[in-house]
Design a protein around this motif. Structure first.
Motif, PDB file in Angstrom:
ATOM      1  N   SER A   1      -2.370  17.427   1.557  1.00  0.00           N
ATOM      2  CA  SER A   1      -2.763  16.115   1.555  1.00  0.00           C
ATOM      3  C   SER A   1      -2.193  15.085   2.048  1.00  0.00           C
ATOM      4  O   SER A   1      -1.677  14.018   2.672  1.00  0.00           O
ATOM      5  CB  SER A   1      -2.990  15.740   0.570  1.00  0.00           C
ATOM      6  OG  SER A   1      -2.367  15.666  -0.422  1.00  0.00           O
ATOM      7  N   ILE A   2      -0.978  15.162   2.967  1.00  0.00           N
ATOM      8  CA  ILE A   2      -0.227  14.917   3.371  1.00  0.00           C
ATOM      9  C   ILE A   2      -0.697  14.100   5.099  1.00  0.00           C
ATOM     10  O   ILE A   2      -0.577  12.957   5.300  1.00  0.00           O
ATOM     11  CB  ILE A   2       1.138  14.749   3.838  1.00  0.00           C
ATOM     12  CG1 ILE A   2       2.585  14.437   4.754  1.00  0.00           C
ATOM     13  CG2 ILE A   2       1.226  16.076   5.113  1.00  0.00           C
ATOM     14  CD1 ILE A   2       3.245  13.454   2.765  1.00  0.00           C
ATOM     15  N   ARG A   3      -1.335  14.786   5.409  1.00  0.00           N
ATOM     16  CA  ARG A   3      -2.833  14.707   6.435  1.00  0.00           C
ATOM     17  C   ARG A   3      -3.402  13.574   6.882  1.00  0.00           C
ATOM     18  O   ARG A   3      -3.524  12.527   7.166  1.00  0.00           O
ATOM     19  CB  ARG A   3      -2.938  15.985   6.575  1.00  0.00           C
ATOM     20  CG  ARG A   3      -3.752  17.143   7.249  1.00  0.00           C
ATOM     21  CD  ARG A   3      -3.676  18.368   7.827  1.00  0.00           C
ATOM     22  NE  ARG A   3      -4.713  18.161   5.860  1.00  0.00           N
ATOM     23  CZ  ARG A   3      -5.256  19.174   5.964  1.00  0.00           C
ATOM     24  NH1 ARG A   3      -4.820  20.909   5.843  1.00  0.00           N
ATOM     25  NH2 ARG A   3      -5.681  19.325   3.790  1.00  0.00           N
ATOM     26  N   TRP A   4      -3.897  13.118   5.265  1.00  0.00           N
ATOM     27  CA  TRP A   4      -4.187  11.684   5.243  1.00  0.00           C
ATOM     28  C   TRP A   4      -3.616  10.543   5.077  1.00  0.00           C
ATOM     29  O   TRP A   4      -4.020   9.180   5.353  1.00  0.00           O
ATOM     30  CB  TRP A   4      -4.770  11.535   3.394  1.00  0.00           C
ATOM     31  CG  TRP A   4      -5.878  12.664   2.897  1.00  0.00           C
ATOM     32  CD1 TRP A   4      -6.765  13.473   4.315  1.00  0.00           C
ATOM     33  CD2 TRP A   4      -5.941  13.228   2.064  1.00  0.00           C
ATOM     34  NE1 TRP A   4      -7.209  14.239   2.672  1.00  0.00           N
ATOM     35  CE2 TRP A   4      -6.961  14.280   2.036  1.00  0.00           C
ATOM     36  CE3 TRP A   4      -5.240  12.738   0.279  1.00  0.00           C
ATOM     37  CZ2 TRP A   4      -7.193  14.635   0.427  1.00  0.00           C
ATOM     38  CZ3 TRP A   4      -6.163  12.561  -0.863  1.00  0.00           C
ATOM     39  CH2 TRP A   4      -6.452  14.253  -0.612  1.00  0.00           C
ATOM     40  N   TYR A   5      -2.434  10.309   5.952  1.00  0.00           N
ATOM     41  CA  TYR A   5      -1.718   9.411   6.145  1.00  0.00           C
ATOM     42  C   TYR A   5      -0.744   9.479   7.172  1.00  0.00           C
ATOM     43  O   TYR A   5      -0.311   8.972   7.811  1.00  0.00           O
ATOM     44  CB  TYR A   5      -0.026   9.709   4.579  1.00  0.00           C
ATOM     45  CG  TYR A   5      -0.548   9.082   2.790  1.00  0.00           C
ATOM     46  CD1 TYR A   5      -1.259   8.077   2.850  1.00  0.00           C
ATOM     47  CD2 TYR A   5      -0.022  10.153   2.017  1.00  0.00           C
ATOM     48  CE1 TYR A   5      -1.549   8.362   1.327  1.00  0.00           C
ATOM     49  CE2 TYR A   5      -1.388  10.545   1.145  1.00  0.00           C
ATOM     50  CZ  TYR A   5      -1.610   8.803   1.098  1.00  0.00           C
ATOM     51  OH  TYR A   5      -2.082   8.797  -1.023  1.00  0.00           O
ATOM     52  N   GLY A   6      -1.058  10.822   7.447  1.00  0.00           N
ATOM     53  CA  GLY A   6      -1.561  10.473   9.393  1.00  0.00           C
ATOM     54  C   GLY A   6      -0.349  11.799   9.583  1.00  0.00           C
ATOM     55  O   GLY A   6       0.261  11.997  10.263  1.00  0.00           O
TER      56      GLY A   6
ATOM     57  N   GLN B   1       0.627   4.203  -2.121  1.00  0.00           N
ATOM     58  CA  GLN B   1       0.537   5.990  -1.309  1.00  0.00           C
ATOM     59  C   GLN B   1       1.224   6.845  -2.140  1.00  0.00           C
ATOM     60  O   GLN B   1       0.975   8.114  -2.110  1.00  0.00           O
ATOM     61  CB  GLN B   1       0.584   5.537   0.287  1.00  0.00           C
ATOM     62  CG  GLN B   1      -0.618   5.156   0.399  1.00  0.00           C
ATOM     63  CD  GLN B   1      -0.363   5.015   2.095  1.00  0.00           C
ATOM     64  OE1 GLN B   1       0.417   4.329   2.283  1.00  0.00           O
ATOM     65  NE2 GLN B   1      -1.609   5.258   2.577  1.00  0.00           N
TER      66      GLN B   1
ATOM     67  N   ASP C   1       0.490   8.371  -5.583  1.00  0.00           N
ATOM     68  CA  ASP C   1      -0.592   9.686  -5.017  1.00  0.00           C
ATOM     69  C   ASP C   1      -0.050  10.324  -4.967  1.00  0.00           C
ATOM     70  O   ASP C   1      -0.585  11.313  -5.066  1.00  0.00           O
ATOM     71  CB  ASP C   1      -1.851   8.013  -4.290  1.00  0.00           C
ATOM     72  CG  ASP C   1      -2.901   9.522  -3.710  1.00  0.00           C
ATOM     73  OD1 ASP C   1      -3.336  10.030  -5.226  1.00  0.00           O
ATOM     74  OD2 ASP C   1      -3.554   9.253  -3.095  1.00  0.00           O
ATOM     75  N   LEU C   2       0.736  10.405  -3.821  1.00  0.00           N
ATOM     76  CA  LEU C   2       1.466  11.768  -3.795  1.00  0.00           C
ATOM     77  C   LEU C   2       2.092  12.845  -4.820  1.00  0.00           C
ATOM     78  O   LEU C   2       1.832  13.650  -4.445  1.00  0.00           O
ATOM     79  CB  LEU C   2       2.995  11.342  -2.456  1.00  0.00           C
ATOM     80  CG  LEU C   2       2.074  11.480  -0.936  1.00  0.00           C
ATOM     81  CD1 LEU C   2       2.815  11.112   0.232  1.00  0.00           C
ATOM     82  CD2 LEU C   2       0.734  12.421  -0.966  1.00  0.00           C
TER      83      LEU C   2
ATOM     84  N   SER D   1       1.052  -1.456  -0.107  1.00  0.00           N
ATOM     85  CA  SER D   1       0.364  -0.053   0.281  1.00  0.00           C
ATOM     86  C   SER D   1       0.532   1.147   0.121  1.00  0.00           C
ATOM     87  O   SER D   1       0.081   2.270  -0.776  1.00  0.00           O
ATOM     88  CB  SER D   1      -1.037  -0.448   0.811  1.00  0.00           C
ATOM     89  OG  SER D   1      -1.921  -0.997   1.373  1.00  0.00           O
TER      90      SER D   1
ATOM     91  N   LEU E   1      -0.614  13.879  -7.333  1.00  0.00           N
ATOM     92  CA  LEU E   1      -1.583  15.113  -6.302  1.00  0.00           C
ATOM     93  C   LEU E   1      -0.133  16.239  -5.956  1.00  0.00           C
ATOM     94  O   LEU E   1      -0.390  17.745  -6.253  1.00  0.00           O
ATOM     95  CB  LEU E   1      -1.082  15.271  -4.423  1.00  0.00           C
ATOM     96  CG  LEU E   1      -2.123  14.033  -3.911  1.00  0.00           C
ATOM     97  CD1 LEU E   1      -2.649  14.151  -2.788  1.00  0.00           C
ATOM     98  CD2 LEU E   1      -3.860  14.984  -4.970  1.00  0.00           C
TER      99      LEU E   1
END
Length: 108
Positions: free
Chosen positions: A81-86, A46, A49-50, A42, A53
């Motif tokens: 959007s890095i917040r989506w990954y914690g 990810q 995806d980054l 995953s 983005l």
């Protein structure tokens, strides 16, 4: 779109992202990613995806040469959007090194 106008993603390089300190993942037209649980499957998706983005953000700024990899291969972008990954500190493999993601394309 002519076949000669197609661009193919051939590899992604992931440095200091989650479980990867430094890895190059070769990609083909059909790539299967498999492995044991928690092995990073995953994380590869990810990272892709980054990159997507980041390219979208740079394109929105109307600076196409900034993400072409030709004139400025190491470009800094802000990715809320890095917040989506914690959050940024959660995605680093080694906290004292920067996160680096890169892709290689070839024209077909």
């Amino acid at each position: 779109m002519d076949k000669k106008d197609q661009v193919v993603l051939t590899q992604i390089r992931i440095k200091n992202f989650k479980c990867f300190a430094d890895v190059v993942v070769p990609l083909r037209k059909f790539t299967v990613i498999y492995g044991q649980n928690s092995s990073g499957k995953s994380t590869i998706l990810q990272a892709l995806d980054l990159v997507r983005l980041a390219c979208r953000q740079l394109k929105a700024k109307k600076e196409p040469n900034r993400y072409s990899g030709v004139s400025k291969p190491q470009q800094v972008v802000d990715l809320p959007s890095i917040r989506w990954y914690g959050g940024f500190n959660k995605v680093l493999c080694l906290s004292d090194r920067p996160l680096e993601l890169g892709v290689t394309f070839r024209e077909e």
